[in-house]
Design an enzyme around this catalytic site. Structure first.
Site, mmCIF file in Angstrom:
data_model
loop_
_atom_site.group_PDB
_atom_site.id
_atom_site.type_symbol
_atom_site.label_atom_id
_atom_site.label_comp_id
_atom_site.label_asym_id
_atom_site.label_seq_id
_atom_site.Cartn_x
_atom_site.Cartn_y
_atom_site.Cartn_z
ATOM 1 N N HIS A 29 68.278 100.274 91.536
ATOM 2 C CA HIS A 29 68.732 101.103 92.654
ATOM 3 C C HIS A 29 69.253 100.317 93.858
ATOM 4 C CE1 HIS A 29 64.557 100.908 94.086
ATOM 5 N NE2 HIS A 29 64.136 101.702 93.130
ATOM 6 N N HIS B 15 51.463 105.129 90.686
ATOM 7 C CA HIS B 15 52.708 105.360 91.445
ATOM 8 C C HIS B 15 53.633 106.218 90.581
ATOM 9 C CE1 HIS B 15 56.285 104.678 93.730
ATOM 10 N NE2 HIS B 15 56.638 103.506 93.253
ATOM 11 N N GLU C 59 56.919 106.742 90.838
ATOM 12 C CA GLU C 59 58.317 106.360 90.606
ATOM 13 C C GLU C 59 58.525 106.095 89.108
ATOM 14 O OE1 GLU C 59 59.909 103.242 93.144
ATOM 15 O OE2 GLU C 59 61.902 103.490 92.285
ATOM 16 N N ASP D 56 59.978 104.120 87.167
ATOM 17 C CA ASP D 56 59.841 102.844 86.455
ATOM 18 C C ASP D 56 58.409 102.640 85.947
ATOM 19 O OD1 ASP D 56 59.251 102.653 89.197
ATOM 20 O OD2 ASP D 56 59.745 100.534 89.319
ATOM 21 N N HIS E 239 55.063 101.984 98.295
ATOM 22 C CA HIS E 239 56.121 102.379 99.181
ATOM 23 C C HIS E 239 56.467 103.856 99.036
ATOM 24 C CE1 HIS E 239 59.516 102.257 96.094
ATOM 25 N NE2 HIS E 239 58.453 101.931 95.430
ATOM 26 N N ASP F 34 53.343 98.461 93.000
ATOM 27 C CA ASP F 34 54.537 97.700 93.381
ATOM 28 C C ASP F 34 54.234 96.557 94.360
ATOM 29 O OD1 ASP F 34 56.465 98.878 91.797
ATOM 30 O OD2 ASP F 34 56.996 100.402 93.260
ATOM 31 N N TYR G 9 61.580 90.845 96.987
ATOM 32 C CA TYR G 9 60.986 92.168 96.734
ATOM 33 C C TYR G 9 60.472 92.761 98.043
ATOM 34 C CZ TYR G 9 58.867 95.930 94.220
ATOM 35 O OH TYR G 9 58.577 97.189 93.760
ATOM 36 N N HIS H 275 55.307 94.729 88.564
ATOM 37 C CA HIS H 275 56.544 94.008 88.243
ATOM 38 C C HIS H 275 56.275 92.512 88.301
ATOM 39 C CE1 HIS H 275 59.079 97.577 88.703
ATOM 40 N NE2 HIS H 275 58.521 97.814 89.862
HETATM 41 C C1 LIG Z 1 63.270 102.386 97.412
HETATM 42 C C2 LIG Z 1 63.212 103.883 97.610
HETATM 43 C C3 LIG Z 1 63.192 104.414 98.889
HETATM 44 C C4 LIG Z 1 63.165 105.796 99.105
HETATM 45 N N1 LIG Z 1 63.158 106.286 100.383
HETATM 46 C C5 LIG Z 1 63.078 107.623 100.591
HETATM 47 C C6 LIG Z 1 63.018 108.152 101.911
HETATM 48 O O1 LIG Z 1 63.014 107.423 102.895
HETATM 49 N N2 LIG Z 1 62.946 109.474 102.078
HETATM 50 C C7 LIG Z 1 62.937 110.325 101.022
HETATM 51 O O2 LIG Z 1 62.925 111.542 101.240
HETATM 52 N N3 LIG Z 1 62.969 109.862 99.751
HETATM 53 C C8 LIG Z 1 63.031 108.528 99.516
HETATM 54 N N4 LIG Z 1 63.050 108.052 98.233
HETATM 55 C C9 LIG Z 1 62.852 108.976 97.100
HETATM 56 C C10 LIG Z 1 64.139 109.368 96.406
HETATM 57 O O3 LIG Z 1 65.043 109.986 97.295
HETATM 58 C C11 LIG Z 1 63.755 110.302 95.269
HETATM 59 O O4 LIG Z 1 63.091 109.545 94.289
HETATM 60 C C12 LIG Z 1 64.912 111.062 94.657
HETATM 61 O O5 LIG Z 1 64.391 112.016 93.757
HETATM 62 C C13 LIG Z 1 65.876 110.138 93.892
HETATM 63 O O6 LIG Z 1 67.020 110.861 93.511
HETATM 64 P P1 LIG Z 1 67.986 110.320 92.336
HETATM 65 O O7 LIG Z 1 67.242 110.602 91.067
HETATM 66 O O8 LIG Z 1 69.254 111.049 92.491
HETATM 67 O O9 LIG Z 1 68.129 108.852 92.594
HETATM 68 C C14 LIG Z 1 63.120 106.669 98.001
HETATM 69 C C15 LIG Z 1 63.140 106.131 96.713
HETATM 70 C C16 LIG Z 1 63.178 104.761 96.517
HETATM 71 C C17 LIG Z 1 63.189 104.238 95.107
HETATM 72 FE FE LIG Z 2 58.212 101.892 93.265
HETATM 73 FE FE LIG Z 3 58.144 99.684 90.662
#
Ligand SMILES: Cc1cc2nc3c(=O)[nH]c(=O)nc-3n(C[C@H](O)[C@H](O)[C@H](O)COP(=O)(O)O)c2cc1C
Ligand SMILES: [Fe+2]
Ligand SMILES: [Fe+2]
Length: 400
Positions: free
Chosen positions: A24, A78, A80, A82, A146, A165, A193, A226
């Site tokens: 990303h 977490h 996310e 990954d 995060h 992470d 990172y 990771h």
């Molecule tokens: C590094 C990172 C930072 C993010 N920062 C925010 C944020 O500040 N505010 C928020 O609402 N979502 C944040 N997100 C969550 C993403 O917006 C969310 O996972 C979204 O569903 C991703 O959409 P996509 O599948 O189109 O990429 C963040 C995600 C990542 C990986």
């Molecule tokens: Fe993450």
């Molecule tokens: Fe991760």
């Protein structure tokens, strides 16, 4: 790669993503890993999964140790993808009714990622569960590190922290542990990172490190999701996080710029020579179109001075530079002094716009910035040199 027993009956069963080059928007020239951990005992525990497309490999790693049906509980540190992408197929293999431990926010976020009826067990910070065989798991909430759902899982008797992470690096090699790797290379990946993922949460990280310190946890091993696992001296990465979370800067300047016909680049060169003459130890000129924003951020993290140069393009800042500035703004670096510069032809808005961007990031702007029409002459380059000198002296708290 085959699973590795990292402590008695504790296995790393994750996978290597050798070929990923963009995570990303973060450049990953050395790939990455999705680490997952299997604890074997009276209660068999799986901690975290992998990116969806690697789930079969995770399952085969698990099968090398036990039948997935014998896993009694799964922990999701977490949400996310990954680390959670593999959950649907893993839960199907483990048993849909098996307990899936997560934080309160984890329960909410898992529901928003997967429409599954899992047997979610929400845990709160410091909550402990016994997994038999003389072992206890403790959960530590690490909200917003995060993501809102992030948590650590601590295997108490062994002193192993599964840190999700945090403390990780996007690095995939044949190595597993810190002592198998060159420490400066490892710390470089860990720093990148931090700069690109964790920097905005520095104040929370400082607090967390203090709280974990006060809990007096013994940390024999720190195992992120990771990259390399820290077993030789986890203190190395804890100390680095302590420094990074305080956003300590060095006697260092980063000069980022873009240029169409080299005039802004000539200004950058003269500024660089001024910074060097002022005694700045590390001066990093970076053309933004030839470097990746995530590498630029790694350089900026510990720099005291940030110089930003752009020609004026259609009354605006050059877009490649805006990419970096937008990215930087979100990562919220602190404690910088900055100045803008740029060549222009007729309207020359870029420097003023750059000043507004830099001020908006909370950087201190001791100079109004330098604009030069078309190609700089020798004495105009002397002005650039002077700007670099003054910024360099300020960076070191010396008189201007
Ligand atoms: C590094 C990172 C930072 C993010 N920062 C925010 C944020 O500040 N505010 C928020 O609402 N979502 C944040 N997100 C969550 C993403 O917006 C969310 O996972 C979204 O569903 C991703 O959409 P996509 O599948 O189109 O990429 C963040 C995600 C990542 C990986
Ligand atoms: Fe993450
Ligand atoms: Fe991760």
């Amino acid at each position: 790669m085959r699973p590795v027993e990292i402590a008695p009956n504790v296995f790393e069963v994750g996978v290597r993503d050798w070929n990923i080059r963009d995570f990303h928007g973060y450049s990953t020239p050395a790939g990455t890993t999705y680490n997952a951990f299997l604890i074997r005992g009276e209660t068999n525990v799986l901690i975290d999964t992998v990116k969806a497309e690697f789930t079969e490999e995770l399952l085969s790693n698990i099968r090398a140790i036990m039948d997935p049906k014998d896993i009694d509980i799964v922990v999701s540190n977490h949400t996310e993808m990954d680390h959670s992408g593999g959950l649907p197929r893993i839960m199907a293999a483990v048993g849909q009714d098996k307990p899936l431990y997560c934080s309160k926010m984890g329960a909410k976020n898992l529901a928003r990622h997967f429409r599954e009826n899992w047997n979610l067990k929400e845990v709160s910070s410091s909550e402990e569960i016994s997994i038999g065989s003389g072992r206890t798991l403790m959960f530590i909430e690490t909200r917003m590190l995060h993501w809102p759902d992030s948590m650590f899982t601590y295997l108490k008797e062994d002193g192993i922290l599964f840190s999700s992470d945090a403390f990780g690096q996007h690095y995939a090699g044949s190595e597993i542990f810190d002592d198998q790797m060159d420490m400066s290379e490892l710390l470089f990946h860990a720093k990148k990172y931090y700069a690109n993922i964790l920097l905005p949460f520095s104040a929370l990280i400082a607090k967390l490190l203090k709280a974990v310190g006060e809990m007096g946890l013994k940390l024999n091993m720190v195992c992120p999701d990771h990259g390399i696992l820290w077993r030789k001296d986890p203190g190395v990465i804890l100390d680095a996080y302590d420094r990074w979370s305080r956003q300590e800067t060095q006697n260092k300047a980063v000069v980022i710029y873009d240029t169409m016909w080299h005039s802004t680049e000539m200004m950058a060169d003269a500024i660089v020579s001024g910074l060097v003459e002022a005694g700045v130890e590390q001066v990093r000129p970076i053309s933004v179109r030839r470097s990746h924003r995530s590498d630029i951020m790694t350089e900026i993290m510990d720099a005291k001075v940030v110089m930003v140069g752009s020609p004026t393009l259609n009354n605006q800042i050059f877009p490649a530079l805006m990419d970096v500035l937008t990215y930087m703004k979100g990562l919220k670096p602190q404690g910088k002094i900055a100045a803008a510069f740029g060549s222009y032809g007729w309207s020359g808005e870029a420097v003023k716009l750059l000043n507004a961007e830099l001020a908006g990031m909370g950087f201190e702007l001791p100079e109004e910035g330098l604009r030069i029409q078309y190609v700089p002459e020798r004495d105009q380059l002397t002005l650039c040199h002077g700007l670099g000198m003054r910024m360099g002296l300020r960076a070191q708290g010396r008189e201007v």
